[in-house]
Design a protein around this motif. Structure first.
Motif, mmCIF file in Angstrom:
data_model
loop_
_atom_site.group_PDB
_atom_site.id
_atom_site.type_symbol
_atom_site.label_atom_id
_atom_site.label_comp_id
_atom_site.label_asym_id
_atom_site.label_seq_id
_atom_site.Cartn_x
_atom_site.Cartn_y
_atom_site.Cartn_z
ATOM 1 N N TYR A 105 1.199 -7.958 -12.722
ATOM 2 C CA TYR A 105 1.817 -8.847 -11.606
ATOM 3 C C TYR A 105 0.997 -8.608 -10.068
ATOM 4 O O TYR A 105 0.680 -9.927 -9.741
ATOM 5 C CB TYR A 105 3.316 -8.585 -11.114
ATOM 6 N N PHE A 106 0.595 -7.624 -9.716
ATOM 7 C CA PHE A 106 -0.236 -7.529 -8.574
ATOM 8 C C PHE A 106 -1.620 -7.917 -8.637
ATOM 9 O O PHE A 106 -2.065 -8.662 -7.829
ATOM 10 C CB PHE A 106 -0.097 -6.215 -7.909
ATOM 11 N N LYS A 107 -2.223 -8.067 -10.084
ATOM 12 C CA LYS A 107 -3.354 -8.636 -10.237
ATOM 13 C C LYS A 107 -3.185 -10.144 -9.912
ATOM 14 O O LYS A 107 -3.993 -10.725 -9.584
ATOM 15 C CB LYS A 107 -3.831 -8.410 -11.572
ATOM 16 N N LYS A 108 -2.204 -10.610 -10.599
ATOM 17 C CA LYS A 108 -1.930 -12.127 -10.403
ATOM 18 C C LYS A 108 -1.560 -12.502 -8.735
ATOM 19 O O LYS A 108 -2.179 -13.591 -8.466
ATOM 20 C CB LYS A 108 -0.830 -12.408 -11.415
ATOM 21 N N ILE A 109 -0.901 -11.537 -8.207
ATOM 22 C CA ILE A 109 -0.705 -11.927 -6.738
ATOM 23 C C ILE A 109 -1.875 -11.834 -6.064
ATOM 24 O O ILE A 109 -2.160 -12.660 -5.093
ATOM 25 C CB ILE A 109 0.209 -10.656 -6.065
ATOM 26 N N LYS A 110 -2.738 -10.923 -6.506
ATOM 27 C CA LYS A 110 -4.190 -11.187 -5.570
ATOM 28 C C LYS A 110 -4.894 -12.304 -5.948
ATOM 29 O O LYS A 110 -5.579 -12.917 -4.923
ATOM 30 C CB LYS A 110 -5.041 -9.726 -6.261
ATOM 31 N N SER A 111 -4.916 -12.856 -7.121
ATOM 32 C CA SER A 111 -5.551 -14.056 -7.373
ATOM 33 C C SER A 111 -4.873 -15.196 -6.908
ATOM 34 O O SER A 111 -5.671 -16.243 -6.025
ATOM 35 C CB SER A 111 -5.523 -14.300 -8.951
ATOM 36 N N LEU A 112 -3.500 -15.292 -6.664
ATOM 37 C CA LEU A 112 -2.690 -16.404 -6.165
ATOM 38 C C LEU A 112 -3.192 -16.154 -4.556
ATOM 39 O O LEU A 112 -3.384 -17.419 -3.874
ATOM 40 C CB LEU A 112 -1.369 -15.951 -6.163
ATOM 41 N N LEU A 113 -3.250 -14.893 -4.028
ATOM 42 C CA LEU A 113 -3.538 -15.005 -2.431
ATOM 43 C C LEU A 113 -4.992 -15.381 -2.457
ATOM 44 O O LEU A 113 -5.126 -16.072 -1.163
ATOM 45 C CB LEU A 113 -3.392 -13.667 -2.020
ATOM 46 N N ASN A 114 -5.887 -14.998 -3.083
ATOM 47 C CA ASN A 114 -7.268 -15.616 -3.111
ATOM 48 C C ASN A 114 -7.412 -17.247 -2.948
ATOM 49 O O ASN A 114 -8.093 -17.716 -2.240
ATOM 50 C CB ASN A 114 -8.230 -15.069 -3.939
ATOM 51 N N SER A 115 -6.388 -17.948 -3.609
ATOM 52 C CA SER A 115 -6.468 -19.145 -3.682
ATOM 53 C C SER A 115 -5.317 -19.882 -2.583
ATOM 54 O O SER A 115 -5.300 -20.842 -2.818
ATOM 55 C CB SER A 115 -6.227 -19.881 -4.966
ATOM 56 N N ASN A 116 -4.838 -18.790 -1.681
ATOM 57 C CA ASN A 116 -4.023 -19.272 -0.596
ATOM 58 C C ASN A 116 -2.619 -20.085 -1.380
ATOM 59 O O ASN A 116 -2.048 -20.995 -1.062
ATOM 60 C CB ASN A 116 -4.386 -20.316 0.378
ATOM 61 N N ASP A 117 -2.342 -19.529 -2.447
ATOM 62 C CA ASP A 117 -1.116 -20.187 -3.230
ATOM 63 C C ASP A 117 0.146 -19.642 -2.932
ATOM 64 O O ASP A 117 0.328 -18.261 -2.944
ATOM 65 C CB ASP A 117 -1.380 -19.928 -4.880
ATOM 66 N N ALA A 118 1.239 -20.434 -2.390
ATOM 67 C CA ALA A 118 2.361 -19.840 -1.797
ATOM 68 C C ALA A 118 3.289 -19.347 -2.954
ATOM 69 O O ALA A 118 4.119 -18.520 -2.755
ATOM 70 C CB ALA A 118 3.271 -20.978 -1.330
ATOM 71 N N LEU A 119 2.851 -19.519 -4.372
ATOM 72 C CA LEU A 119 3.688 -18.866 -5.393
ATOM 73 C C LEU A 119 3.456 -17.180 -5.344
ATOM 74 O O LEU A 119 4.308 -16.534 -5.940
ATOM 75 C CB LEU A 119 3.055 -19.220 -6.562
ATOM 76 N N ALA A 120 2.580 -16.974 -4.566
ATOM 77 C CA ALA A 120 2.376 -15.475 -4.565
ATOM 78 C C ALA A 120 3.674 -14.829 -3.635
ATOM 79 O O ALA A 120 4.085 -13.654 -3.994
ATOM 80 C CB ALA A 120 1.265 -15.035 -3.558
ATOM 81 N N GLY A 121 4.101 -15.502 -2.659
ATOM 82 C CA GLY A 121 5.441 -15.036 -2.228
ATOM 83 C C GLY A 121 6.660 -14.918 -3.031
ATOM 84 O O GLY A 121 7.395 -13.883 -2.994
ATOM 85 N N ALA A 122 6.903 -15.757 -3.893
ATOM 86 C CA ALA A 122 7.622 -15.746 -4.990
ATOM 87 C C ALA A 122 7.495 -14.443 -5.721
ATOM 88 O O ALA A 122 8.521 -13.871 -6.198
ATOM 89 C CB ALA A 122 7.876 -16.833 -5.933
ATOM 90 N N TYR A 123 6.260 -14.298 -6.291
ATOM 91 C CA TYR A 123 5.901 -13.131 -6.997
ATOM 92 C C TYR A 123 6.359 -11.743 -6.382
ATOM 93 O O TYR A 123 7.142 -10.737 -6.945
ATOM 94 C CB TYR A 123 4.306 -12.939 -7.388
ATOM 95 N N ILE A 124 6.252 -11.864 -5.076
ATOM 96 C CA ILE A 124 6.241 -10.398 -4.336
ATOM 97 C C ILE A 124 7.613 -10.402 -4.013
ATOM 98 O O ILE A 124 8.199 -9.087 -4.341
ATOM 99 C CB ILE A 124 5.787 -10.702 -2.980
#
Length: 169
Positions: free
Chosen positions: A71-90
């Protein structure tokens, strides 16, 4: 948590510092999301479902922690593309994994507490470097002597293939 409760845990000197480093990297990602203005809100049902399935599988915390790394690998990818979905994952990770006692601290608090433990005086660092050079030159007597000096100053030194780590006693 990376070992099933039925198995013996092989506790080594590197076990806890490694776990702290992983937690630090997770908290740094959480802080990065906050710094980017990403709202830590929302749900990701997959995280909760995967966690529940792992717990239903004979309290398989090892699988739950393995999933967490993914999940944190996915979050890192989402943050690199400034995807707000990262916040939901966190948010979902914080809610779900709090059941295991994880992510209950504020990211800033955890990071600053971790950094404080790393503040080592310059004279202690110099002795540790001198000791490391003695070890590299196979001067074991000098290395042992400097280890004793570090111990007197309140530090334990742990050696590894990559180098050494100083730990405050």
């Amino acid at each position: 948590l990376q070992t099933n409760y039925r198995n013996d845990i092989n506790i080594t000197d590197n076990l806890f510092p490694d776990a702290e480093k992983h937690l630090l990297s997770f908290y740094e990602l959480i802080k990065t999301a906050s710094d980017k203005g990403i709202s830590i809100a929302g749900e990701v049902k997959e995280i909760d479902d995967d966690f529940n399935n792992a717990m239903d599988d004979d309290f398989n915390t090892a699988l739950a922690i393995s999933n967490l790394f993914g999940y944190f690998k996915k979050i890192k990818s989402l943050l690199n593309s400034n995807d707000a979905l990262a916040g939901a994952y966190i948010n979902q990770i914080k809610v779900t994994y709090s059941l295991l006692g994880l992510f209950k601290s504020c990211a800033d608090e955890f990071i600053s507490a971790y950094k404080k433990t790393e503040e080592i005086p310059a004279d202690v660092k110099a002795i540790a470097e001198e000791r490391w050079c003695a070890r590299q030159n196979k001067d074991w007597a000098k290395s042992d002597e400097l280890r004793a000096v570090l111990l007197e100053k309140g530090y334990t030194v742990k050696d590894s293939k990559e180098g050494y780590a100083l730990l405050k006693n």
